[in-house]
Design an enzyme around this catalytic site. Structure first.
Site, mmCIF file in Angstrom:
data_model
loop_
_atom_site.group_PDB
_atom_site.id
_atom_site.type_symbol
_atom_site.label_atom_id
_atom_site.label_comp_id
_atom_site.label_asym_id
_atom_site.label_seq_id
_atom_site.Cartn_x
_atom_site.Cartn_y
_atom_site.Cartn_z
ATOM 1 N N HIS A 154 -3.659 -3.661 8.552
ATOM 2 C CA HIS A 154 -3.669 -2.263 8.074
ATOM 3 C C HIS A 154 -2.631 -2.116 6.969
ATOM 4 O O HIS A 154 -2.712 -2.807 5.967
ATOM 5 C CB HIS A 154 -3.428 -1.345 9.290
ATOM 6 C CG HIS A 154 -3.574 0.121 9.056
ATOM 7 N ND1 HIS A 154 -4.215 0.656 7.962
ATOM 8 C CD2 HIS A 154 -3.163 1.177 9.802
ATOM 9 C CE1 HIS A 154 -4.181 1.979 8.052
ATOM 10 N NE2 HIS A 154 -3.556 2.337 9.152
ATOM 11 N N HIS B 32 -12.738 -4.288 3.913
ATOM 12 C CA HIS B 32 -12.441 -2.938 4.418
ATOM 13 C C HIS B 32 -13.539 -2.530 5.387
ATOM 14 O O HIS B 32 -14.706 -2.822 5.162
ATOM 15 C CB HIS B 32 -12.381 -1.928 3.258
ATOM 16 C CG HIS B 32 -11.671 -0.668 3.629
ATOM 17 N ND1 HIS B 32 -12.306 0.338 4.314
ATOM 18 C CD2 HIS B 32 -10.401 -0.278 3.448
ATOM 19 C CE1 HIS B 32 -11.430 1.313 4.519
ATOM 20 N NE2 HIS B 32 -10.273 0.962 4.002
ATOM 21 N N ASP C 239 -4.540 -2.451 -1.006
ATOM 22 C CA ASP C 239 -3.312 -3.243 -0.869
ATOM 23 C C ASP C 239 -3.255 -4.431 -1.810
ATOM 24 O O ASP C 239 -2.218 -5.076 -1.937
ATOM 25 C CB ASP C 239 -3.197 -3.746 0.578
ATOM 26 C CG ASP C 239 -3.015 -2.583 1.528
ATOM 27 O OD1 ASP C 239 -3.866 -2.387 2.402
ATOM 28 O OD2 ASP C 239 -2.034 -1.837 1.333
#
Ligand code: SDX
Length: 429
Positions: free
Chosen positions: A266, A309, A367
C-alpha cells in the site's frame, strides 16, 4: 433506493431470493446482500475484491478509464488548477470554496500548525533510528491525550475541530519525525508560508542559516500532497472507517490508518520503489530484463514495486501527473539523466510491452514516480510513506466524517469457518 432486484437461487433453498439492486451516480450497481443472513447465508469475498462496504460521495475511481474524481472533479484538472489546501476543503465539505471560504479555511489551517510543547517529549521515548512511520503512528495516536476537548464525535463542529487539527498538524509532526531521526532541533511552523512551503521549511530549515524555499520543490510538494489526498475505500481508508465505526476518537482512527498505510503493498510502496531501483542498480538492458523476469517468476518473491493496482486496469491518472512532475523537477535540477529515473523509465517501457504485465493489466501506479521526485527534493527514503500519510490525512478524515455524519453501524465482517467442529476436552490427559 432499490427499484431493481437480483434473484439468487441456492441449492437447498425452497425459493429463489430477491435481493435489491442499487445504482450510484456512476460506477457498478451493487446488490444488497444483507437479506442473506435471514437464510443463514454469508457472502464470501476475501480481500473485498467485489464488496462495496459503504456508500460514499467523496471520490470515484473508474479503473477501466483511468479516471479519478474528487467530488466530481478530475484529478488532473485539480492538479493543474488547484492546491492541496483547496482540495482539503473540497474533500471535507463537498464543494470548491468561495474566495472568502478559502481564505478563512487557509488561515484556520495556518493557525493550528503548532503542536503542544509537551508532545515533543513523546519523541524522546523512541530510538533516534526508529522508522519515522513507527514514531508517527505513536505520536498521532497520542494526540488524543492532548485534546480531551472537542472529542464528542456526535457533534459536527467538534468533528471539524479535530479535522482541522489533523490537517494542520500532520506536516509539523512529520517534519519532527525527520528532525528527531537526524538529531536536529525541531522547527516551529511559520505562518508566513504556504502549506507545502511550511513543510519543506520544517523539514530542512535549521537555526544556523536562513532556509530558502525553492519554488519548484514547493510546487512539486504541493502536487504530491494533492495526488495522494484520497482514493475511495483503499486499505488504510477502510481501516479508518472500521476503527471509526466503533466510536473511537479521530486521532486513534487516523493512527490506525497510518499503520495500515505502512505496508509495502500500500503506501509503503513508494519507499519500496526506491529500494527496488537501488537493488537493480545497473541500468544495462540485460540487468533490467533480469529483474523483470524475476517479477514474473511465481517462485521469486520479487515484485515490481510501484506497478499494479486493485482498481486501475488501465493507467493510474496520478502516475501520469507524477511522471510529468518528475520530469519538471529533475529537469529544473539538471538531473534529467538521473540513473534511477532512467532505470524507472526503462522498467516502465519494458513492462508495458511485456505480455505478463499487459495480460494482468499492471501499469505504474501513484508510487512509481513519487519516490524519485521526493529523493530529488532531498527527502530521505524512510520519510516517503510519512509524506503519503500527511497527504492522505484529508482523505481519511473526510471519510471518517462522512461515515459519522450519515449514521453507521459497527463494522463486523463474518467468516467461512473451516476449523474443528465442536469436540470435548480430553479429561483423561
Ligand atoms: C497504493 O487501493 C488503493 O487505492 C491504494 C492506493 C491509494 O491511493 O490508496 O492507490 C495506493 O497502495 C498503490 C499500490 C502500491 N503497491 C505497489 O506498488 C506494490 C506492488 N503491487 C502489488 O503488490 C499489487 O499489484 C497490488 C497490491 C497493488 C494489487 O494487488 P491485487 O489487486 O490483489 O492483485 P494481485 O496481487 O492478485 O495480482 C494479480 C496478478 C498476480 O499474478 P497471477 O497470480 O495472476 O499470476 O498480478 C501479479 C500477481 O502476482 N502482480 C504483479 C504485481 N502486482 C500484481 N506481478 C509483478 N509485479 C507486481 N507489482
Amino acid at each position: 433506493m432499490a427499484d431493481r432486484k437480483a434473484q439468487l437461487t441456492v441449492d437447498g433453498l425452497e425459493k429463489p431470493l430477491d435481493l435489491p439492486v442499487y445504482s450510484g451516480t456512476v460506477g457498478p450497481d451493487v446488490i444488497d446482500v444483507r437479506g442473506l443472513t435471514a437464510e443463514g447465508l454469508f457472502t464470501y469475498d476475501p480481500g473485498f475484491v467485489a464488496t462495496a462496504a459503504t456508500e460514499s460521495a467523496i471520490t470515484y475511481i473508474d479503473g477501466a478509464k483511468g479516471m479519478l474524481l474528487h467530488r466530481g472533479y478530475p484529478i488532473d484538472q485539480l492538479a493543474q488548477n488547484s492546491n492541496h489546501v483547496e482540495l482539503c476543503y473540497l474533500l471535507l465539505f463537498g464543494e470548491l470554496p468561495t474566495e472568502k471560504q478559502y481564505s478563512d479555511f487557509e488561515k484556520t489551517i495556518r493557525n493550528h500548525t503548532m503542536v503542544h510543547e509537551q508532545l515533543a517529549n513523546f519523541f524522546k521515548g523512541f530510538r533516534r533510528d526508529a522508522h519515522p512511520m513507527a514514531i508517527l503512528c505513536g505520536v498521532v495516536g497520542g494526540l488524543a491525550a492532548f485534546y480531551h476537548d472537542n472529542l464528542d464525535i456526535t457533534k459536527e463542529d467538534e468533528r471539524l475541530v479535530s479535522a482541522v487539527r489533523l490537517i494542520a498538524k500532520m506536516p509539523t509532526l512529520a517534519a519532527m519525525c525527520h528532525k528527531y531521526n537526524i538529531g536536529q532541533p525541531f522547527n516551529y511552523p511559520r505562518n508566513d508560508l504556504s502549506y507545502a512551503e511550511n513543510f519543506l521549511y520544517m523539514m530542512f530549515g535549521n537555526p544556523c542559516e536562513e532556509y530558502k524555499i525553492n519554488p519548484v520543490f514547493a510546487k512539486a510538494m504541493d502536487r504530491i500532497f494533492m495526488l495522494h489526498a484520497d482514493h475511495e475505500q483503499n486499505a488504510s481508508t477502510s481501516t479508518v472507517r472500521l476503527a471509526g465505526s466503533t466510536g473511537a476518537n479521530p486521532f486513534a482512527c487516523i493512527s490506525a490508518g497510518i499503520a495500515a498505510l505502512w505496508g509495502p503493498a500500500h503506501g509503503g510502496a513508494n519507499e519500496a520503489v526506491l529500494n527496488m531501483l537501488d537493488e537493480i542498480g545497473d541500468e544495462s538492458e540485460e540487468n533490467i530484463q533480469r529483474y523483470v523476469d524475476r517479477a514474473k517468476d511465481k517462485d521469486d518473491p520479487f515484485r515490481l514495486m510501484g506497478f499494479g493496482h486493485r482498481v486501475y486496469r488501465n493507467f493510474d491518472p496520478r502516475a501520469k501527473v507524477m511522471k510529468e512532475t518528475c520530469d519538471e523537477v529533475l529537469g529544473e535540477l539538471g538531473l534529467a539523466d538521473d540513473p534511477q529515473l532512467k532505470i524507472a523509465k526503462r522498467l516502465e517501457q519494458i513492462a508495458l510491452e511485456d505480455e505478463y504485465f499487459i495480460e494482468r493489466k499492471l501499469y505504474p501506479n501513484v508510487d512509481f514516480y513519487s519516490g524519485i521526485i521526493l529523493k530529488a527534493i532531498g527527502i530521505p527514503t524512510n520519510m516517503f510513506t510519512v509524506i503519503f500519510a500527511v497527504a492522505r490525512t484529508i482523505g481519511w478524515i473526510s471519510h471518517w466524517n462522512e461515515m459519522i455524519s450519515n449514521g453507521y453501524r459497527i463494522g463486523r465482517p463474518r467468516q467461512l469457518y473451516t476449523g474443528y467442529a465442536k469436540r470435548d476436552y480430553p479429561t483423561d490427559r
